[in-house]
Scaffold this active site. Structure first.
Site, PDB file in Angstrom:
ATOM      1  N   PHE A 145       0.897  -1.225   0.169  1.00 36.08           N
ATOM      2  CA  PHE A 145      -0.139   0.082   0.073  1.00 36.08           C
ATOM      3  C   PHE A 145       0.854   1.133   0.028  1.00 36.08           C
ATOM      4  O   PHE A 145       1.592   1.606   1.027  1.00 36.08           O
ATOM      5  CB  PHE A 145      -0.910  -0.032   1.050  1.00 36.08           C
ATOM      6  CG  PHE A 145      -1.820   1.422   0.921  1.00 36.08           C
ATOM      7  CD1 PHE A 145      -3.097   1.503   0.340  1.00 36.08           C
ATOM      8  CD2 PHE A 145      -1.344   2.552   1.801  1.00 36.08           C
ATOM      9  CE1 PHE A 145      -3.681   2.545   0.389  1.00 36.08           C
ATOM     10  CE2 PHE A 145      -1.947   3.670   1.666  1.00 36.08           C
ATOM     11  CZ  PHE A 145      -3.262   3.636   1.099  1.00 36.08           C
ATOM     12  N   ASP A 230       9.525   2.962   1.238  1.00 33.62           N
ATOM     13  CA  ASP A 230       8.442   3.672   1.760  1.00 33.62           C
ATOM     14  C   ASP A 230       8.185   3.710   3.264  1.00 33.62           C
ATOM     15  O   ASP A 230       7.865   2.641   3.447  1.00 33.62           O
ATOM     16  CB  ASP A 230       7.230   3.268   0.983  1.00 33.62           C
ATOM     17  CG  ASP A 230       6.036   4.018   1.278  1.00 33.62           C
ATOM     18  OD1 ASP A 230       6.167   4.928   2.287  1.00 33.62           O
ATOM     19  OD2 ASP A 230       4.995   3.951   0.557  1.00 33.62           O
ATOM     20  N   LYS A 259       3.194  11.101   7.112  1.00 38.00           N
ATOM     21  CA  LYS A 259       2.412  11.065   8.279  1.00 38.00           C
ATOM     22  C   LYS A 259       3.119  11.641   9.446  1.00 38.00           C
ATOM     23  O   LYS A 259       2.748  12.910   9.608  1.00 38.00           O
ATOM     24  CB  LYS A 259       2.384   9.258   8.622  1.00 38.00           C
ATOM     25  CG  LYS A 259       1.286   8.854   7.432  1.00 38.00           C
ATOM     26  CD  LYS A 259       0.957   7.439   7.453  1.00 38.00           C
ATOM     27  CE  LYS A 259      -0.204   7.039   6.670  1.00 38.00           C
ATOM     28  NZ  LYS A 259      -0.065   6.075   5.847  1.00 38.00           N
TER      29      LYS A 259
HETATM   30  C1  LIG Z   1      -0.354   6.205   4.385  1.00 34.29           C
HETATM   31  C2  LIG Z   1       0.763   5.498   3.480  1.00 34.29           C
HETATM   32  C3  LIG Z   1       0.755   6.167   2.246  1.00 34.29           C
HETATM   33  C4  LIG Z   1       0.076   7.291   1.430  1.00 34.29           C
HETATM   34  O1  LIG Z   1      -0.079   8.506   2.393  1.00 34.29           O
HETATM   35  P1  LIG Z   1      -1.087   9.436   2.371  1.00 34.29           P
HETATM   36  O2  LIG Z   1      -0.808  10.768   3.032  1.00 34.29           O
HETATM   37  O3  LIG Z   1      -2.320   8.675   2.443  1.00 34.29           O
HETATM   38  O4  LIG Z   1      -1.262   9.897   0.900  1.00 34.29           O
HETATM   39  C5  LIG Z   1       1.720   5.593   1.306  1.00 34.29           C
HETATM   40  N1  LIG Z   1       2.800   4.692   1.934  1.00 34.29           N
HETATM   41  C6  LIG Z   1       2.403   3.982   3.080  1.00 34.29           C
HETATM   42  C7  LIG Z   1       3.463   2.777   3.469  1.00 34.29           C
HETATM   43  C8  LIG Z   1       1.570   4.467   3.765  1.00 34.29           C
HETATM   44  O5  LIG Z   1       1.272   3.837   4.990  1.00 34.29           O
END
Ligand SMILES: *Cc1c(COP(=O)(O)O)cnc(C)c1O
Length: 405
Positions: A145, A230, A259
């Site tokens: 994700f 990521d 985040k």
């Molecule tokens: C939440 C998340 C995203 C996307 O971030 P948004 O601010 O919701 O666009 C991308 N990668 C990972 C691993 C995430 O947990």
């Protein structure tokens, strides 16, 4: 409808009537938060065991970050990158010094940071690696994700994320998560990057086998492929290290964070890389009206300072060990596995348990807020400011709920 004296059901009715139907939240309407606690519109208090998917690592409404936000909002919230501002250079230097990268590129949301990383990787492929124009391939993992844009869902293997949204962006391949040999087999001369979450959060708190990150680092180096991690959810202390790759002493070529960089206040994300990679981007190649704005930069600077000065990374590791230990001692017929790192913990239930959702709803009744991920995993991810007494408070509610019929 009368707009004063609204109750939970009124807010839910308004949202049902006027909001797009793209989420299925628990039916709790929150209006206030402080540290690990939040309160709903009826005045009921809850322990937040989700932390806005790890965007609130520093706790709700942290007073230091609040002050930084207000002071900057009073002075200068937005300049655009047409002009310079006095906060972005300080964020850039502080973030690079903290993480050990040479450069950063600021964006707003996590998905935008991932998109940015993909663009950098592709351009690096053409300019530095010498991949023929239009041929760059990026390899991603099953169960990933990384956001919701069309290009990002183009390499998702979730039917729900994709159905109805094609045609998709070409140039992506998927290999099984946790399988380094599969990565190596998928690499071609046109592969520019391998994109991976050190721990898959939305995928169900999936921790790859020990040694996986070291192995993929070595494979990427050997094939001149960029390792793109990521860390939007796993980074900034959540797993008990600044970055989750630090558990295997691995350094990626490109890192996305977001985040918790916001301190829970204001959306801000960033891409980190060394100059040899980042410098493929030149003026006009990429940008964002709000990316790197002084308000975001001031908030992110304070959010990072709080993370370090309050020892939240260490605390996440200690409290995570304690919570995981105690969860593993619960002898529930529903629990298949407890896994995770630091304060990113997944409790996977047996299919016979009837789904994680009903446990999250029961926990909400008991004053603890968490959310299922996929059908059978409950994710526990409280703010990193939590202490042992509060974990004991939570466990006193979790234990009976996990034992219910
Ligand atoms: C939440 C998340 C995203 C996307 O971030 P948004 O601010 O919701 O666009 C991308 N990668 C990972 C691993 C995430 O947990």
């Amino acid at each position: 409808m009368e707009r004063v004296g609204l109750h939970t059901s009124d807010y839910i009715a308004l949202e049902r009537q006027y909001g797009a139907n793209n989420y299925k939240p628990l039916d709790v309407v929150l209006e206030r938060g402080e540290g690990i606690w939040v309160w709903d519109v009826e005045g009921k208090q809850y322990l937040d065991f989700l932390s806005a998917y790890s965007a609130v690592n520093q706790g709700h409404a942290h007073p230091r970050i609040y002050r930084a936000l207000v002071q900057q909002a009073q002075k200068l919230p937005l300049t655009s990158r047409a002009f310079r501002n006095d906060q972005l250079p300080l964020l850039a230097s502080e973030l690079c010094e903290l993480t050990g990268y040479e450069r950063m590129l600021p964006m707003n949301s996590g998905a935008e940071a991932v998109e940015t990383a993909l663009k950098i990787a592709r351009k690096w492929g053409y300019m530095v690696k010498g991949v023929p124009e239009g041929q760059a391939e990026i390899i991603a993992c099953s169960g990933n994700f990384q956001g919701r844009t069309i290009s990002i869902i183009s390499f998702s293997d979730s039917e729900q994320y994709r159905t109805g949204f094609g045609p998709f962006t070409p140039g992506f391949k998927i290999v099984p998560y946790g399988d380094a040999a599969a990565l190596e087999a998928a690499i071609t001369p046109n592969t520019v990057a391998f994109s991976v979450e050190p721990i898959q959060g939305e995928g169900g708190v999936i921790v790859p086998p020990e040694g996986y990150l070291r192995a993929v680092r070595e494979i990427c180096t050997r094939h001149n492929v960029l390792l793109l991690t990521d860390e939007i959810q796993s980074g900034l202390g959540r797993t008990g290290k600044l970055l989750a790759t630090h558990w295997e002493v691995v350094r990626a070529d490109i890192v996305t964070i977001g985040k918790a960089l916001s301190g829970g206040f204001y959306p801000v994300s960033a891409v980190l890389a060394d100059s040899a990679v980042m410098n493929v981007i030149t003026p006009g190649d990429h940008g964002s009206t709000f990316g790197g704005n002084p308000l975001a930069a001031a908030v992110a600077r304070e959010a990072l300072a709080v993370l370090v000065e309050e020892n939240l990374i260490d605390n996440a590791r200690k409290m995570g060990d304690y919570l995981m230990d105690r969860l593993r001692q619960i002898d529930s017929p529903h629990v298949k596995e407890v896994r995770g790192r630091g304060l990113l913990i997944g409790v996977e239930l047996h299919p016979s348990a009837g789904g994680a959702r009903r446990f999250c709803e029961a926990l909400m009744e008991q004053g603890l807020l968490c959310k299922e991920t996929h059908d059978n995993v409950i994710r526990f991810a409280p703010p990193l400011v939590i202490d042992r007494d509060d974990l004991d408070w939570a466990l006193a509610r979790i234990e009976p709920v996990l034992m219910m019929n």
